[in-house]
Design an enzyme around this catalytic site. Structure first.
Site, PDB file in Angstrom:
ATOM      1  N   SER A 180     -46.470 -36.575 -12.402  1.00 14.76           N
ATOM      2  CA  SER A 180     -47.459 -35.560 -12.757  1.00 14.76           C
ATOM      3  C   SER A 180     -48.833 -36.214 -12.926  1.00 14.76           C
ATOM      4  CB  SER A 180     -46.984 -34.822 -14.008  1.00 14.76           C
ATOM      5  OG  SER A 180     -47.697 -33.627 -14.209  1.00 14.76           O
ATOM      6  N   ASP A 231     -40.938 -26.417  -8.585  1.00 14.34           N
ATOM      7  CA  ASP A 231     -41.901 -27.274  -9.274  1.00 14.34           C
ATOM      8  C   ASP A 231     -43.238 -26.572  -9.493  1.00 14.34           C
ATOM      9  OD1 ASP A 231     -43.255 -29.584 -10.203  1.00 14.34           O
ATOM     10  OD2 ASP A 231     -42.277 -30.860  -8.711  1.00 14.34           O
ATOM     11  N   HIS A 264     -40.181 -29.397 -12.383  1.00 17.15           N
ATOM     12  CA  HIS A 264     -41.162 -30.473 -12.523  1.00 17.15           C
ATOM     13  C   HIS A 264     -40.563 -31.796 -12.995  1.00 17.15           C
ATOM     14  CE1 HIS A 264     -45.344 -31.621 -12.455  1.00 17.15           C
ATOM     15  NE2 HIS A 264     -45.394 -31.916 -13.747  1.00 17.15           N
TER      16      HIS A 264
END
Length: 312
Positions: free
Chosen positions: A123, A263, A290
């Site tokens: 991320s 996601d 995610h």
């Protein structure tokens, strides 16, 4: 006999930040024997947020157990066990990408791995890792970008589209509090949790290491609120203008790109990496959102292991 568990060493490294106005330290955890002759090249893992801590990436120690890959985890400044600076809340001149790039370089030098290491960023950590890689550091050998946006404009477009998949009353709550500037309300946070349960982690209840990360943001929201904003889709901080698209072609190491079918980082968000990075492989996990390293742990570790130990 069963293999003995890998060694775990924890420590701190001084990180000189003149603008902080006080001494700063980066806390780290090493899994495995970093400088053993039998150890493979170490993997440095960069956590997301910005504002989370390292705990939810400790699961990557599966790679240490399976392949002898030493794992380096750390809490970025302002997060977890590293130095906190709540007095810098809202200071966008202090909380910059360069601050975290400098911290990474400082840690690599301190641990004496700057000449030979792999990097995984998840991320926000992937955003940071991609920028680091675009500067072509000679010691970086392989790069993993997991659920990382290449451009925050694309990210916001994606999050707005995902919001429309929520039930209407949840959308209305989100819209109301963002319009009224009351995103710190319990009602808004509850609505955000509905979004997260679909697009951030589909495991319920939330795995404890992830809950720990959210707990750190709750205890000290300085970094997340300043750089990002009140939620994954309401971006008010300077990251809203972040992009690596113009520099992604400079990433010159073999790169593994990962995301999940459900996601937050949908295909449109990560596709520029695939288009621009010369040596890249892209894998999408069919049952994940995610945090695919939790949601499809076994397959994730198999793919990561194969990529990291496959010498060019």
């Amino acid at each position: 006999m069963p293999a003995s568990p890998p060694n775990i060493v924890e420590g701190e490294v001084d990180f000189e930040v003149p603008a902080a106005g006080k001494p700063c330290k980066t806390w780290y955890r090493i899994v495995g024997d970093l400088h053993s002759p039998t150890s493979r090249r170490p993997l440095v893992a960069l956590h997301g947020g910005p504002g989370f801590n390292h705990a939810y990436l400790f699961i990557l120690s599966d790679l240490t157990k399976a392949h002898g890959i030493s794992l380096i985890l750390y809490d970025q400044i302002g997060n977890g066990n590293s130095t906190h600076l709540p007095e810098k809340n809202g200071d966008v001149t202090f909380w910059t990408e360069q601050l975290f790039l400098d911290e990474l370089d400082n840690l690599l030098r301190h641990l004496k791995v700057e000449d030979n290491y792999d990097l995984l960023g998840h991320s926000w950590g992937g955003m940071l890792a991609s920028r680091h890689a675009s500067k072509q550091p000679p010691g970086l050998k392989r790069l993993v970008l997991a659920s990382a946006p290449a451009d925050m404009g694309l990210w916001v477009e994606c999050q707005n589209a995902l919001r429309t998949e929520l039930q209407q009353d949840v959308q209305d709550v989100l819209d109301k509090h963002e319009r009224e500037g009351s995103t710190d309300s319990a009602e808004y946070k509850a609505a955000v949790e509905v979004f997260y349960s679909r697009f951030l982690c589909r495991i319920h209840p939330l795995p404890e290491p992830l809950a720990e990360g959210f707990g750190w943001i709750e205890k000290d929201p300085t970094v997340y609120l300043t750089m990002n904003g009140p939620s994954e889709f309401h971006i008010t901080g300077p990251l809203k203008n972040w992009s690596i698209v113009g520099d992604a072609h400079k990433i010159n190491v073999p790169t593994l790109l990962l995301n999940g079918r459900y996601d937050e980082a949908r295909d449109s968000v990560v596709a520029p990496f695939f288009r621009e990075i010369p040596r890249v492989k892209w894998v999408t996990f069919a049952e994940s959102s995610h945090v695919l390293h939790f949601e499809e742990r076994e397959r994730c570790m198999e793919i990561l292991g194969s990529f990291l130990i496959d010498e060019p």
